[in-house]
Motif scaffolding. Structure first.
Motif, PDB file in Angstrom:
ATOM      1  N   ILE A 184       1.106  -1.012  -0.118  1.00  0.00           N
ATOM      2  CA  ILE A 184      -0.208  -0.097  -0.706  1.00  0.00           C
ATOM      3  C   ILE A 184       0.724   1.207   0.304  1.00  0.00           C
ATOM      4  N   TRP A 185       1.872   1.277  -0.463  1.00  0.00           N
ATOM      5  CA  TRP A 185       3.242   2.117  -0.313  1.00  0.00           C
ATOM      6  C   TRP A 185       2.469   3.856  -1.523  1.00  0.00           C
ATOM      7  N   GLN A 186       1.821   3.182  -2.345  1.00  0.00           N
ATOM      8  CA  GLN A 186       1.419   4.203  -3.410  1.00  0.00           C
ATOM      9  C   GLN A 186       0.152   4.497  -2.885  1.00  0.00           C
ATOM     10  N   GLN A 187      -0.629   4.351  -1.510  1.00  0.00           N
ATOM     11  CA  GLN A 187      -1.800   4.880  -1.671  1.00  0.00           C
ATOM     12  C   GLN A 187      -1.230   6.046  -0.061  1.00  0.00           C
ATOM     13  N   VAL A 188      -0.343   5.167   0.575  1.00  0.00           N
ATOM     14  CA  VAL A 188      -0.201   6.182   1.819  1.00  0.00           C
ATOM     15  C   VAL A 188       1.054   7.496   0.733  1.00  0.00           C
ATOM     16  N   SER A 189       2.125   6.732   0.459  1.00  0.00           N
ATOM     17  CA  SER A 189       2.377   8.247  -0.632  1.00  0.00           C
ATOM     18  C   SER A 189       1.877   9.250  -1.063  1.00  0.00           C
ATOM     19  N   VAL A 190       0.560   8.690  -1.488  1.00  0.00           N
ATOM     20  CA  VAL A 190      -0.441   9.865  -2.038  1.00  0.00           C
ATOM     21  C   VAL A 190      -1.489  10.674  -0.908  1.00  0.00           C
ATOM     22  N   LEU A 191      -1.720   9.989   0.130  1.00  0.00           N
ATOM     23  CA  LEU A 191      -2.256  10.266   1.467  1.00  0.00           C
ATOM     24  C   LEU A 191      -1.627  11.296   1.925  1.00  0.00           C
ATOM     25  N   LEU A 192      -0.083  11.353   2.076  1.00  0.00           N
ATOM     26  CA  LEU A 192       0.716  11.436   2.629  1.00  0.00           C
ATOM     27  C   LEU A 192       1.451  12.930   2.123  1.00  0.00           C
ATOM     28  N   ALA A 193       1.408  13.290   0.793  1.00  0.00           N
ATOM     29  CA  ALA A 193       1.727  13.838  -0.514  1.00  0.00           C
ATOM     30  C   ALA A 193       0.066  15.073  -0.218  1.00  0.00           C
ATOM     31  N   ILE A 194      -1.740  14.540  -0.502  1.00  0.00           N
ATOM     32  CA  ILE A 194      -1.913  15.324  -0.144  1.00  0.00           C
ATOM     33  C   ILE A 194      -1.960  16.006   1.174  1.00  0.00           C
ATOM     34  N   GLY A 195      -1.720  15.520   2.481  1.00  0.00           N
ATOM     35  CA  GLY A 195      -1.256  16.317   3.401  1.00  0.00           C
ATOM     36  C   GLY A 195      -0.388  17.124   3.508  1.00  0.00           C
ATOM     37  N   ILE A 196       0.374  17.139   3.119  1.00  0.00           N
ATOM     38  CA  ILE A 196       1.614  18.180   3.325  1.00  0.00           C
ATOM     39  C   ILE A 196       1.201  19.189   2.825  1.00  0.00           C
ATOM     40  N   VAL A 197       0.507  18.887   1.380  1.00  0.00           N
ATOM     41  CA  VAL A 197       0.687  20.272   0.709  1.00  0.00           C
ATOM     42  C   VAL A 197      -0.615  20.653   0.840  1.00  0.00           C
ATOM     43  N   LEU A 198      -1.882  20.079   1.505  1.00  0.00           N
ATOM     44  CA  LEU A 198      -2.418  21.509   1.620  1.00  0.00           C
ATOM     45  C   LEU A 198      -2.085  21.546   3.403  1.00  0.00           C
ATOM     46  N   PHE A 199      -1.447  21.107   3.961  1.00  0.00           N
ATOM     47  CA  PHE A 199      -1.595  21.743   4.945  1.00  0.00           C
ATOM     48  C   PHE A 199      -0.376  22.944   4.595  1.00  0.00           C
ATOM     49  N   ALA A 200       0.669  23.161   3.573  1.00  0.00           N
ATOM     50  CA  ALA A 200       1.426  23.821   3.327  1.00  0.00           C
ATOM     51  C   ALA A 200       0.703  25.477   2.618  1.00  0.00           C
ATOM     52  N   LEU A 201      -0.654  25.155   1.834  1.00  0.00           N
ATOM     53  CA  LEU A 201      -1.520  26.233   1.756  1.00  0.00           C
ATOM     54  C   LEU A 201      -2.156  26.606   2.940  1.00  0.00           C
ATOM     55  N   ALA A 202      -2.524  25.871   3.385  1.00  0.00           N
ATOM     56  CA  ALA A 202      -3.302  26.203   5.254  1.00  0.00           C
ATOM     57  C   ALA A 202      -2.553  27.918   5.567  1.00  0.00           C
ATOM     58  N   ARG A 203      -1.431  26.336   5.672  1.00  0.00           N
ATOM     59  CA  ARG A 203      -0.155  27.425   6.282  1.00  0.00           C
ATOM     60  C   ARG A 203      -0.087  29.499   5.706  1.00  0.00           C
ATOM     61  N   ARG A 204       0.100  28.704   4.302  1.00  0.00           N
ATOM     62  CA  ARG A 204       0.618  30.117   3.371  1.00  0.00           C
ATOM     63  C   ARG A 204      -1.072  31.478   3.567  1.00  0.00           C
ATOM     64  N   ILE A 205      -1.980  30.559   3.303  1.00  0.00           N
ATOM     65  CA  ILE A 205      -3.188  31.470   4.032  1.00  0.00           C
ATOM     66  C   ILE A 205      -3.811  32.451   4.921  1.00  0.00           C
ATOM     67  N   ALA A 206      -3.580  31.597   6.293  1.00  0.00           N
ATOM     68  CA  ALA A 206      -3.092  31.854   7.141  1.00  0.00           C
ATOM     69  C   ALA A 206      -2.675  32.885   7.259  1.00  0.00           C
ATOM     70  N   ARG A 207      -1.575  33.525   6.935  1.00  0.00           N
ATOM     71  CA  ARG A 207      -0.971  34.821   6.728  1.00  0.00           C
ATOM     72  C   ARG A 207      -1.518  36.128   7.156  1.00  0.00           C
ATOM     73  N   ARG A 208      -3.260  35.417   6.635  1.00  0.00           N
ATOM     74  CA  ARG A 208      -3.937  36.897   6.626  1.00  0.00           C
ATOM     75  C   ARG A 208      -3.859  37.499   7.992  1.00  0.00           C
ATOM     76  N   TRP A 209      -3.621  36.086   9.226  1.00  0.00           N
ATOM     77  CA  TRP A 209      -3.808  36.804  10.862  1.00  0.00           C
ATOM     78  C   TRP A 209      -3.217  37.038  11.542  1.00  0.00           C
ATOM     79  N   GLU A 210      -2.463  36.868  10.652  1.00  0.00           N
ATOM     80  CA  GLU A 210      -0.591  37.918  11.224  1.00  0.00           C
ATOM     81  C   GLU A 210      -0.618  39.008  10.828  1.00  0.00           C
ATOM     82  N   TYR A 211      -0.949  39.572  10.023  1.00  0.00           N
ATOM     83  CA  TYR A 211      -0.435  41.052   8.709  1.00  0.00           C
ATOM     84  C   TYR A 211      -2.232  42.084   9.006  1.00  0.00           C
ATOM     85  N   ALA A 212      -3.009  40.949  10.036  1.00  0.00           N
ATOM     86  CA  ALA A 212      -4.618  41.950  10.006  1.00  0.00           C
ATOM     87  C   ALA A 212      -4.318  43.269  10.807  1.00  0.00           C
TER      88      ALA A 212
END
Length: 433
Positions: free
Chosen positions: A405-433
């Motif tokens: 199941i390495w392929q399924q696990v790799s894709v899910l982990l990649a999805i999580g990393i990308v989505l969290f990186a996007l969340a961190r970047r978008i959340a910067r709006r609260w830091e500069y509010a």
């Protein structure tokens, strides 16, 4: 005052774009998806991928294999796909074909035995040659029946000379000898059929056949054998637990991540950002909490399935832990991204409901993907649900090890990393509010 109230409500709805989409776009989208799934199955028969092993290599068996290849409802493979390490793979054998079904590569494999061409037709029990083996995956209830019926149809249309010859033998055996004139007429007819087959072989064309030809009582002997799931107590429940569990994990993670919006509204977020933890530490802490929450919910779901519905959980603990944690990470990051994008709890609830329902419908949580058209199956690979369910199926249905199941696990982990990186970047709006 009634009409002003109605007008005010309409203006409010028009301004709330998420509610508009949820009220008018989502129902049409769901109707269209299920219309595509069920409507296409009504108009055309979905193509089934099968493996065919010709152990006999006789004229009759080759005609049968060619007929199966020309059958529009089947995708026939005689050998594995070429790879860089093996550019010219050998033909499938009975062992490798069975292994492919067990691995979930195909749902059905046909094994044409030695001696099939000598007596291909079986009029009655114990007649004809050794039966063709139909190996199938028990999770797919439709493909074995469909292939079995098409096999009988192809046998009748691709081997007319063999059918006629065997029919003459049985007629003479049970009805008595024919007169010389009858024998001559039958030989002439048989010769015409053989000449027709020769011309078809030379042209590479398949004989015309009605799509309504069924299996009937079976003109060739076939033995069905389930090679996956035959010893499982209640295997389909594990799929349902994963399907429903993943969908509700998405709802749970999105709702839990909404605490970030509550903190922003109450002013608590400003005080946290003023401390040493910062936005990155805050989001990481909430991500870890959401992962633990999602994994606990999934574990409870499978424990309930084990206690009540006999799901074989404890014999698959390593695979469950790996798939459960990787899926929980992906859905937790998904929830954090939605919370970062939205401005209010209301927006988060509407947007998460819209996206999760669409992802669950396409990804297989509401309807098995293997019953969908091929285009919909590919679309399901763009969802968390699709990759998570594929991994859980490999663990609980196909009994595959964690390394499979390495392929399924790799894709899910990649999805999580990308989505969290996007969340961190978008959340910067609260830091500069």
């Amino acid at each position: 005052m009634i009409f002003p109230i109605v007008r005010t409500a309409l203006v409010s709805l028009r301004r709330d774009r998420v509610s508009l989409v949820l009220s008018f776009v989502v129902p049409i989208a769901f109707f269209s998806m299920f219309a595509i799934i069920f409507g296409s199955q009504h108009d055309t028969v979905g193509r089934v991928k099968i493996i065919v092993v010709d152990q006999d290599q006789s004229r009759g068996s080759q005609q049968l294999v060619k007929g199966l290849q020309n059958e529009g409802s089947l995708v026939v493979s005689l050998k594995p796909e070429a790879t860089k390490s093996q550019p010219q793979p050998p033909d499938y054998t009975a062992e490798t074909a069975e292994a492919a079904v067990k691995a979930g590569d195909v749902s059905v494999a046909l094994i044409v035995p030695h001696g099939f061409g000598e007596h291909p037709v079986a009029f009655g029990r114990g007649q004809g040659s050794e039966p063709i083996q139909l190996l199938f995956d028990g999770s797919d209830k439709i493909a074995p029946q469909m292939v079995g019926g098409l096999l009988q149809k192809v046998a009748m249309t691709s081997m007319p000379a063999s059918m006629a010859e065997e029919g003459m033998k049985y007629s003479e055996q049970y009805l008595g000898s024919f007169t010389p004139e009858q024998q001559k007429k039958m030989k002439d007819t048989l010769q015409q059929l053989q000449d027709r087959e020769t011309r078809q072989d030379a042209n590479g064309a398949a004989p015309a056949a009605s799509a309504e030809s069924g299996g009937g009582g079976g003109v060739i002997a076939v033995t069905n054998r389930s090679v996956v799931g035959e010893n499982k107590k209640n295997p389909i429940i594990s799929f349902e637990a994963a399907a429903v569990g993943v969908m509700f994990l998405l709802f749970t993670a999105s709702g839990a991540a909404g605490a970030l919006l509550d903190e922003a509204e109450s002013g608590a977020l400003d005080r946290v950002l003023g401390s040493r933890i910062g936005m990155g530490g805050l989001l990481t802490g909430k991500l870890i909490f959401n992962i633990l929450l999602a994994f606990s919910q999934l574990t409870l779901m499978f424990l309930w399935g084990w206690a009540v519905f006999k799901v074989e959980l404890f014999s698959h603990i390593p695979g469950f832990l790996v798939m459960g944690l990787s899926t929980s990470f992906a859905v937790a990051a998904f929830g954090m991204l939605l919370a970062s994008v939205c401005r209010t709890r209301g927006q988060l609830g509407a947007l998460s409901t819209l996206l999760i329902l669409v992802m669950s419908a396409i990804g297989g949580s509401m309807f098995p993907r293997y019953l969908m058209p091929e285009a919909m199956q590919k679309a399901g690979l763009f969802t968390i649900n699709g990759w998570a369910l594929d991994g859980f199926m490999k663990v609980f249905w196909y009994d595959q090890p964690v390394s499979a199941i390495w392929q399924q696990v790799s894709v899910l982990l990649a999805i999580g990393i990308v989505l969290f990186a996007l969340a961190r970047r978008i959340a910067r709006r609260w830091e500069y509010a």
